[in-house]
Design a protein around this motif. Structure first.
Motif, PDB file in Angstrom:
ATOM      1  N   ASN A   1       0.869  -1.177   0.000  1.00 38.07           N
ATOM      2  CA  ASN A   1       0.000   0.000   0.000  1.00 38.07           C
ATOM      3  C   ASN A   1       0.899   1.217   0.000  1.00 38.07           C
ATOM      4  OD1 ASN A   1      -2.164  -1.704   0.240  1.00 38.07           O
ATOM      5  ND2 ASN A   1      -2.482  -1.333   2.397  1.00 38.07           N
TER       6      ASN A   1
ATOM      7  N   ARG B   1      -2.641   0.354  -4.324  1.00 28.81           N
ATOM      8  CA  ARG B   1      -2.402  -1.008  -3.829  1.00 28.81           C
ATOM      9  C   ARG B   1      -1.769  -1.798  -4.965  1.00 28.81           C
ATOM     10  NH1 ARG B   1      -7.572  -3.189  -0.397  1.00 28.81           N
ATOM     11  NH2 ARG B   1      -7.270  -1.800   1.359  1.00 28.81           N
ATOM     12  N   PHE B   2      -0.635  -2.408  -4.670  1.00 27.78           N
ATOM     13  CA  PHE B   2       0.081  -3.183  -5.675  1.00 27.78           C
ATOM     14  C   PHE B   2       0.351  -4.584  -5.144  1.00 27.78           C
ATOM     15  CE2 PHE B   2       1.530   1.243  -6.236  1.00 27.78           C
ATOM     16  CZ  PHE B   2       1.116   1.456  -7.528  1.00 27.78           C
ATOM     17  N   PRO B   3      -0.047  -5.627  -5.870  1.00 31.57           N
ATOM     18  CA  PRO B   3       0.310  -6.984  -5.441  1.00 31.57           C
ATOM     19  C   PRO B   3       1.794  -7.239  -5.686  1.00 31.57           C
ATOM     20  CG  PRO B   3      -0.872  -7.052  -7.514  1.00 31.57           C
ATOM     21  CD  PRO B   3      -0.854  -5.614  -7.077  1.00 31.57           C
ATOM     22  N   VAL B   4       2.433  -7.894  -4.743  1.00 24.68           N
ATOM     23  CA  VAL B   4       3.850  -8.235  -4.889  1.00 24.68           C
ATOM     24  C   VAL B   4       3.980  -9.727  -5.137  1.00 24.68           C
ATOM     25  CG1 VAL B   4       6.102  -8.289  -3.754  1.00 24.68           C
ATOM     26  CG2 VAL B   4       4.626  -6.315  -3.471  1.00 24.68           C
ATOM     27  N   GLN B   5       3.369 -10.503  -4.288  1.00 25.59           N
ATOM     28  CA  GLN B   5       3.415 -11.956  -4.449  1.00 25.59           C
ATOM     29  C   GLN B   5       2.091 -12.508  -3.977  1.00 25.59           C
ATOM     30  OE1 GLN B   5       6.861 -13.785  -2.805  1.00 25.59           O
ATOM     31  NE2 GLN B   5       6.319 -15.801  -3.508  1.00 25.59           N
ATOM     32  N   LYS B   6       1.378 -13.157  -4.877  1.00 23.39           N
ATOM     33  CA  LYS B   6       0.022 -13.580  -4.558  1.00 23.39           C
ATOM     34  C   LYS B   6      -0.057 -14.898  -3.805  1.00 23.39           C
ATOM     35  CE  LYS B   6      -2.230 -11.015  -8.158  1.00 23.39           C
ATOM     36  NZ  LYS B   6      -3.171 -11.018  -9.263  1.00 23.39           N
ATOM     37  N   LYS B   7       0.920 -15.773  -3.977  1.00 22.55           N
ATOM     38  CA  LYS B   7       0.805 -17.101  -3.371  1.00 22.55           C
ATOM     39  C   LYS B   7       1.975 -17.418  -2.457  1.00 22.55           C
ATOM     40  CE  LYS B   7      -2.092 -19.126  -6.873  1.00 22.55           C
ATOM     41  NZ  LYS B   7      -2.355 -20.283  -7.709  1.00 22.55           N
TER      42      LYS B   7
ATOM     43  N   ARG C   1       0.399  -5.208   3.185  1.00 21.51           N
ATOM     44  CA  ARG C   1      -0.872  -5.804   3.537  1.00 21.51           C
ATOM     45  C   ARG C   1      -0.749  -7.293   3.288  1.00 21.51           C
ATOM     46  NH1 ARG C   1      -6.900  -4.209   1.654  1.00 21.51           N
ATOM     47  NH2 ARG C   1      -7.842  -6.102   2.442  1.00 21.51           N
ATOM     48  N   ILE C   2      -0.949  -8.080   4.322  1.00 26.10           N
ATOM     49  CA  ILE C   2      -0.871  -9.538   4.221  1.00 26.10           C
ATOM     50  C   ILE C   2      -2.252 -10.093   4.517  1.00 26.10           C
ATOM     51  CG2 ILE C   2       0.199 -11.617   5.140  1.00 26.10           C
ATOM     52  CD1 ILE C   2       2.609  -9.817   5.915  1.00 26.10           C
ATOM     53  N   THR C   3      -2.763 -10.902   3.601  1.00 28.15           N
ATOM     54  CA  THR C   3      -4.107 -11.439   3.763  1.00 28.15           C
ATOM     55  C   THR C   3      -4.065 -12.963   3.657  1.00 28.15           C
ATOM     56  OG1 THR C   3      -4.551 -11.232   1.402  1.00 28.15           O
ATOM     57  CG2 THR C   3      -5.204  -9.383   2.800  1.00 28.15           C
TER      58      THR C   3
ATOM     59  N   PRO D   1      -5.536 -16.442   2.168  1.00 33.54           N
ATOM     60  CA  PRO D   1      -6.202 -16.801   0.916  1.00 33.54           C
ATOM     61  C   PRO D   1      -7.672 -17.088   1.168  1.00 33.54           C
ATOM     62  CG  PRO D   1      -4.580 -18.474   1.537  1.00 33.54           C
ATOM     63  CD  PRO D   1      -4.525 -17.394   2.554  1.00 33.54           C
TER      64      PRO D   1
END
Length: 98
Positions: free
Chosen positions: A2, A55-61, A92-94, A96
């Motif tokens: 973020n 908001r930018f994704p860095v690593q999805k999995k 931001r860590i979410t 799955p």
């Protein structure tokens, strides 16, 4: 990632290095470029006044399978030390969604 910037940020993008240290001591890192503005100078993200949120994704999995404290560090890789107009940067860590 973020990120919040003001309109006086002088670049269209930002390069960052996201480092992760697992409880075992294993270190991994990801270099990423985030585009904050279009070529015509129009800011991306959500804006209010002179502030824009992105908001930018860095690593999805990524799996944090080790128990214990995980450490994250974000470092910008731009040519100047101080980046005027960058207000906040956070992770931001979410979980799955199942």
């Amino acid at each position: 990632v973020n990120l919040r910037n003001k309109i006086n940020y002088p670049y269209r993008n930002i390069w960052v290095l996201v480092q992760h240290r697992a409880p075992s001591g294993k270190v991994s890192s990801i270099k990423a470029e985030f585009e904050l503005a279009r070529k015509n100078g129009e800011w991306k993200g959500r804006g209010l006044g002179d502030l824009y949120d992105h908001r930018f994704p860095v690593q999805k999995k990524m799996q944090l399978s080790e128990a214990g404290d995980h450490q994250f560090r974000v470092v910008h890789l731009m040519r100047t030390d101080t980046l005027p107009g960058i207000m906040n940067l956070g992770l931001r860590i979410t979980r799955p969604q199942s």
